[in-house]
Design an enzyme around this catalytic site. Structure first.
Site, PDB file in Angstrom:
ATOM      1  CG  HIS A 117      -1.885   1.163   1.146  1.00 29.64           C
ATOM      2  ND1 HIS A 117      -3.126   0.857   0.597  1.00 29.64           N
ATOM      3  CD2 HIS A 117      -2.042   2.325   1.580  1.00 29.64           C
ATOM      4  CE1 HIS A 117      -3.910   2.035   0.800  1.00 29.64           C
ATOM      5  NE2 HIS A 117      -3.211   2.861   1.511  1.00 29.64           N
TER       6      HIS A 117
ATOM      7  CG  HIS B  91      -1.743   6.614  -1.216  1.00 30.44           C
ATOM      8  ND1 HIS B  91      -2.782   6.872  -1.522  1.00 30.44           N
ATOM      9  CD2 HIS B  91      -1.724   6.079   0.045  1.00 30.44           C
ATOM     10  CE1 HIS B  91      -3.814   6.123  -0.908  1.00 30.44           C
ATOM     11  NE2 HIS B  91      -3.216   5.738   0.179  1.00 30.44           N
TER      12      HIS B  91
ATOM     13  CD  GLU C 255      -8.124   6.801  -3.701  1.00 34.62           C
ATOM     14  OE1 GLU C 255      -7.806   6.122  -2.920  1.00 34.62           O
ATOM     15  OE2 GLU C 255      -7.973   7.853  -4.089  1.00 34.62           O
TER      16      GLU C 255
ATOM     17  CB  SER D  51     -19.621  10.865  -0.318  1.00 33.27           C
ATOM     18  OG  SER D  51     -19.090  12.377  -0.028  1.00 33.27           O
TER      19      SER D  51
ATOM     20  CG  HIS E  75     -10.845   7.447  -0.692  1.00 36.23           C
ATOM     21  ND1 HIS E  75     -11.348   7.907   0.629  1.00 36.23           N
ATOM     22  CD2 HIS E  75      -9.641   7.599  -0.382  1.00 36.23           C
ATOM     23  CE1 HIS E  75     -10.515   8.406   1.380  1.00 36.23           C
ATOM     24  NE2 HIS E  75      -9.390   8.272   0.761  1.00 36.23           N
TER      25      HIS E  75
ATOM     26  CG  HIS F 121      -8.045   3.981   2.508  1.00 40.80           C
ATOM     27  ND1 HIS F 121      -8.189   4.617   1.444  1.00 40.80           N
ATOM     28  CD2 HIS F 121      -6.724   3.671   2.654  1.00 40.80           C
ATOM     29  CE1 HIS F 121      -6.856   4.895   1.026  1.00 40.80           C
ATOM     30  NE2 HIS F 121      -6.145   4.331   1.800  1.00 40.80           N
TER      31      HIS F 121
ATOM     32  CD  GLU G 123      -6.172   5.942   7.495  1.00 39.76           C
ATOM     33  OE1 GLU G 123      -6.839   6.435   6.758  1.00 39.76           O
ATOM     34  OE2 GLU G 123      -5.053   6.478   7.602  1.00 39.76           O
TER      35      GLU G 123
ATOM     36  CG  ASP H 142      -0.423   4.881   3.945  1.00 33.50           C
ATOM     37  OD1 ASP H 142      -0.856   5.309   2.733  1.00 33.50           O
ATOM     38  OD2 ASP H 142      -1.376   5.050   4.818  1.00 33.50           O
TER      39      ASP H 142
END
Ligand SMILES: [Zn+2]
Length: 318
Positions: free
Chosen positions: A61, A63, A141, A145, A179, A206, A209, A308
């Protein structure tokens, strides 16, 4: 064919002294150095004193698009960090061109990482990932929403996904990232997962978290509330944790973090044959807590490790 002779070789939990390896695409032989010397003579490469051969590491993982970050972002707690990411996002992403991404990929290679999972938000890291010497699972990704924006966001996701699917090389796997439960509308999640299932693509997301995510999904309150109110005029979480996990019932998924998951959610993860990606340093820098490994063992949930991105770690060295 390559023959490497080392001081030590680590395999299946055992350290073998004065051993070497014969390989092309796969391992052909592991034998004592003397045996390999007498069999292959000059073809052998002696790695010298103190050398150790180990399997390649997998950083599951990262980014890469945020690799320009050194000290721009705010650490210590999730919401201040997220706000700092949003404020500095454009600047950081613009600062990391292909050269910056490639250097980050090379840094991983020099740290023994021969395969990695890259979560790509914009597709800016596509070219360097495609050209990387490592195996790459390239997670495009999907985020959004707001139902009003669903079509546009799905279109943007598809564009990036299709672009990655057009690039073909051995060891490069175009894949899908959802996401998180708080940032993706269920219609988008279901569409993305259906496509991944149809095309047999790998999936990651994810999940649980931070304490703030727990509170927002459970009771639409906490530090996420003003954030969603201000940015998206949203007063209710896009999904509950239970709803979110239910969409993945038939899609074995790599769930990243899972630090704040409940016992029931862990059982659902076990039943769905999912895998957890554990990023301990990121969790610590953002004050998200510590993943408890005991229930994972009890429920026989597999976990793998990741660093990450450099947006929440100081190195991509496992
Ligand atoms: Zn992440």
């Amino acid at each position: 064919m390559h023959i490497l002779l080392a001081d030590a070789l680590f395999t299946d939990g055992t350290i073998l002294r004065d051993h070497g390896i014969v390989f092309d695409k796969t391992i052909i032989d592991v034998s004592p150095n003397d045996t390999l010397r007498s069999r292959y003579g000059e073809q052998c490469t002696e790695l010298g004193e103190g050398s150790v051969l180990i399997p390649g590491l997998i950083n599951s993982h990262v980014h890469l698009e945020f690799s320009a970050n050194r000290s721009t972002l705010t650490y210590g707690e999730f919401m201040p960090w997220l706000s700092s990411v949003i404020a500095a996002r454009d600047e950081l992403v613009n600062e990391c061109d292909d050269g910056c991404t490639t250097r980050t990929i090379e840094m991983m290679l020099s740290n023994g990482i021969t395969a990695f999972g890259a979560v790509s938000s914009y597709g800016f890291d596509l070219e360097p990932c495609f050209k990387a010497p490592q195996k790459v699972v390239f997670f495009n990704e999907l985020i959004g929403s707001d139902p009003m924006m669903a079509d546009a966001l799905y279109g943007n996701f598809q564009e990036r996904l299709f672009a990655s699917q057009e690039l073909k090389r051995e060891g490069f796997y175009p894949s899908v990232a959802i996401h998180s439960p708080y940032s993706v509308h269920r219609v988008l999640i279901q569409k993305g997962l259906k496509y991944a299932q149809d095309k047999e693509l790998r999936v990651t997301a994810h999940f649980m978290e931070s304490p703030a995510e727990r509170e927002w999904l459970d009771s639409n309150s906490g530090a996420f509330a003003p954030f969603f109110q201000n940015f998206l005029k949203q007063t209710q979480a896009a999904n509950t944790a239970e709803e979110f996990l239910s969409y993945f019932r038939d899609v074995p998924t790599l769930f990243t973090h899972v630090v704040q998951a409940s016992d029931k959610e862990l059982s659902t993860i076990a039943e769905g044959n999912h895998t957890i990606i554990h990023c301990p340093i990121s969790n610590r820098l953002l004050g998200n807590g510590v993943l408890d490994l005991k229930p994972l063992e009890e429920k026989t949930i597999r976990f793998v490790c990741g660093t990450d991105g450099l947006s929440s770690n100081y190195t991509l060295d496992l």
